[in-house]
Structures are given as structure tokens and as C-alpha cells.
Scaffold this active site. Structure first.
Site, short mmCIF file in Angstrom:
data_model
loop_
_atom_site.label_atom_id
_atom_site.label_comp_id
_atom_site.label_asym_id
_atom_site.label_seq_id
_atom_site.Cartn_x
_atom_site.Cartn_y
_atom_site.Cartn_z
N LYS A 118 11.54 45.53 52.59
CA LYS A 118 12.37 45.69 53.76
C LYS A 118 11.75 44.76 54.98
CE LYS A 118 15.02 49.88 53.49
NZ LYS A 118 15.30 51.13 54.02
N LYS A 203 22.09 46.75 42.72
CA LYS A 203 22.25 48.28 43.08
C LYS A 203 23.64 47.95 43.91
CE LYS A 203 20.48 52.06 45.10
NZ LYS A 203 19.35 52.70 45.48
N LYS A 206 25.49 50.26 50.77
CA LYS A 206 26.17 50.29 51.58
C LYS A 206 26.16 49.17 52.66
CE LYS A 206 23.63 54.20 52.47
NZ LYS A 206 23.05 55.50 53.20
#
Ligand code: TRP
Length: 341
Positions: A118, A203, A206
Site C-alpha cells: 500500500k 482480485k 472495490k
């Protein structure tokens, strides 16, 4: 013994099919399951404090928190049996976080792969909150003395750290007794890893930039059909076996989604569709997805249409959660030697 099951989602962006099949559907199953007449105690949080660690939109946070809770309820989590709460409404999380952060070595946090992913190349500019994120997650879990934590593969390392922090606490402040149970990861039997409809190696997320890569829990029937129709596949036909599906992630993803939605395993789906063109599978898949998701979508929209109900559920959930967690926090302060009034 009653299992105490805790899991959480971050209220960021929209919820999508992967959240439903990979998590929510199983949360409901755990809530409804009973062994020898003993049912599980389930606690499900919307972790809004976690949602601010990597930049966030203050105008969207409150509603995203409501939407997350609405999705839990719409999927079948029952607030009269399970706890549903927003993390920031239960201040004990932040308090325990501080206590735990003082007994967690930075070197252990530096090993967390999610932080590296991240923060990217700009680790210097990443927030302290993003770095310390796994400690807050440990606080979420230990505060409730959870015994089982349903998580995806990507959170297993954080759960390992939680177990480690629990052991450190038990060793240092509880004379080696198991004050905090070491929480077990709960990897669901058929937990489905739902992959992007555009790239079967990623994956479904969102936050991925293309909306066509995911089925949102708020998509209507036409949108669902369109997304499955456009989903990436390959030149071949639908594989009839794992061997035929080898190296064909997009094909296997559609089969996996179909299997999860119909509560069966992938081979059953391959028996039915193997050898046919992908269009046949896609049509059947859209119909199935619409049938399964539309009651959830409808209920979510209803709840979001009049937020008073959601807000009341979250308020009641926070009150119950505070009653449950304050004694633990008091114990921890006392065990660590704080002056208590
Ligand atoms: N880190 C988890 C995720 O991003 C969310 C989370 C926060 C969580 N606290 C938790 C999950 C406690 C399980 C238990 O998916």
C-alpha cells in the site's frame, strides 16, 4: 464452547460480489450455524478508523459506514443475534490500540507485506496510521477476546501478528496465562476468491479503476448482465475439468463464481457447462447472480433510503459492544499497572 467470531470490513468505496461471496455469505452461515445446540457469537464491525489510514474523503465516510452496515444486514446478518457496530462508535478500540502499540516492535510491523504494497515506493510519506494499521486490527480482535476470525488470504499475516501480540501481552502482563485467547483464522471451506472480470489473476476489488471489473452489490440486473457478457474469457470453450482449466484464470473465475452462487462445487458446474461456449455460461451466470443478489440490493437500497434505521442499529450495536469490551479494557489497564479510580 461458544465460538466468538469477529470480522470486519473497511467502509471504502462500494461493496462488491467478492465481499459477498468471500465474506458476508460465510458470516451469515457462521451466525446461523449451531453445534450441539450451541450457536456462535458473532461480531461484525465496519472499521471506519481503518478507512482513514491511506487518505479518505470526509464527505463520503459516514455514508460508506452506513452502506457497509446495510450490506451486512441485507446479506442476512441479524442485528438481534449478532453485533453490528462501527469501530469509531466504540472508543475502546482506539484505547486498546494505544496500549498494544506500546508492546509491539516496529520490526514486526516492517515485515507486513500489505504495508509495503500500500505504501509503495513512497513509504516515507505513508501515514503512521497505515504503518500501525495491524495493531488496530489486533485491538479489534483482542478487545472482544475473539476465538475465530474469518479472513481472506491477504489478512493472514495480520492475524499472525495479532496472535503474536496476544502472546506478548499474556507473557508480560498475565504471567503466561491465556488472558487473551490466540485467535484462529477461519478460512472458509469454500471461501471463494472472486477475481476481476477483466483480469483473472487480480482480485475483484472495490478500488480497481474499471467498474467493469467487478459486480457491485448496488448494480441492477442490466448492469450485472452487461458485465458478465463483457467479462474476459479465452478462445476455448468452457473447461470440463481442472486440468482443462489450467492456466485459464478467467474461465475458472466464472466457474468459481457460478459454483459459489449456487452453493455447489466447481466440478458440478464444469459437468454442466464443460465443452459449451462461454456465452451459455455467461447467460446462466447473469441470471443466477441477479436472482441471488437482487433481494440483497433491494434491501440495501431500502435501508439506505431511510438511514434512521441503520443509524439506530449501529447505535444499539455500539452500546452492546461497549458493555462487552469495557471490562476487558479495564482489566488490561489494571494488569499493565495503571492507576485506576
Ligand atoms: N484489515 C481487514 C481488511 O482490510 C479489515 C479488518 C480490520 C479486520 N479489523 C479487523 C478483519 C478485524 C478481521 C478482524 O480486510
Amino acid at each position: 464452547m461458544t465460538k466468538r467470531i469477529l470480522s470486519c470490513m473497511q467502509p471504502t468505496n462500494r461493496l462488491q460480489l467478492g465481499n459477498y461471496l468471500g465474506a458476508l455469505k460465510n458470516w451469515v452461515k457462521l451466525q446461523d450455524e449451531a453445534k450441539d445446540g450451541v450457536s456462535n457469537q458473532c461480531l461484525y464491525g465496519a472499521v471506519d478508523l481503518h478507512a482513514i489510514t491511506n487518505g479518505h474523503d470526509p464527505a463520503a465516510l459516514a455514508n460508506a459506514t452506513r452502506e457497509t452496515a446495510a450490506a451486512y444486514i441485507a446479506a442476512g446478518v441479524d442485528p438481534s443475534r449478532s453485533y453490528i457496530f462501527a469501530q469509531s462508535h466504540v472508543p475502546q478500540h482506539a484505547q486498546l490500540n494505544w496500549l498494544l502499540s506500546s508492546m509491539t516492535q516496529m520490526g514486526k510491523l516492517e515485515r507486513m507485506t500489505q504495508f509495503k504494497d500500500k505504501a509503495g515506493k513512497n513509504a516515507e510519506r505513508a501515514s503512521l496510521g497505515l504503518f500501525a494499521y495491524p495493531v488496530l486490527m489486533a485491538a479489534d480482535i483482542l478487545l472482544y477476546k475473539a476465538t475465530h476470525v474469518p479472513v481472506g488470504e491477504d489478512q493472514k499475516q495480520h492475524l499472525e501478528l495479532t496472535r503474536d501480540i496476544a502472546s506478548v501481552f499474556n507473557e508480560k502482563y498475565a504471567n503466561g496465562e491465556e488472558y487473551f485467547p490466540l485467535p484462529e483464522p477461519y478460512i472458509m471451506g469454500t471461501a471463494t476468491r472472486v477475481m476481476s472480470l477483466r483480469d483473472g489473476t487480480q482480485k475483484m476489488s472495490k478500488s480497481a479503476e474499471s467498474d467493469m471489473s467487478r459486480i457491485n452489490l448496488t448494480d441492477d440486473a442490466d448492469m450485472i448482465a452487461k458485465k458478465f457478457k463483457k467479462a474476459k474469457t479465452d478462445q476455448g470453450n468452457v473447461p470440463a475439468s481442472d486440468a482443462e482449466g489450467e492456466g485459464r484464470p478467467e474461465a475458472m473465475n466464472l466457474i468459481g463464481i457460478y459454483a459459489a452462487l449456487s452453493d455447489t462445487d466447481m466440478q458440478v458446474v464444469m459437468n454442466e457447462f464443460g465443452g459449451q461456449q462461454f456465452s451459455a455460461l455467461k447467460t446462466a451466470l447473469s441470471d443466477l447472480a441477479v436472482a441471488k443478489l437482487s433481494p440483497i440490493t433491494t434491501r440495501m437500497n431500502e435501508l439506505m433510503g431511510d438511514v434512521a434505521e441503520i443509524d439506530a442499529i449501529l447505535k444499539a450495536g455500539a452500546e452492546k459492544a461497549q458493555e462487552l469490551t469495557q471490562p476487558t479494557l479495564d482489566d488490561v489497564y489494571r494488569m499493565m499497572g495503571f492507576l485506576r479510580g
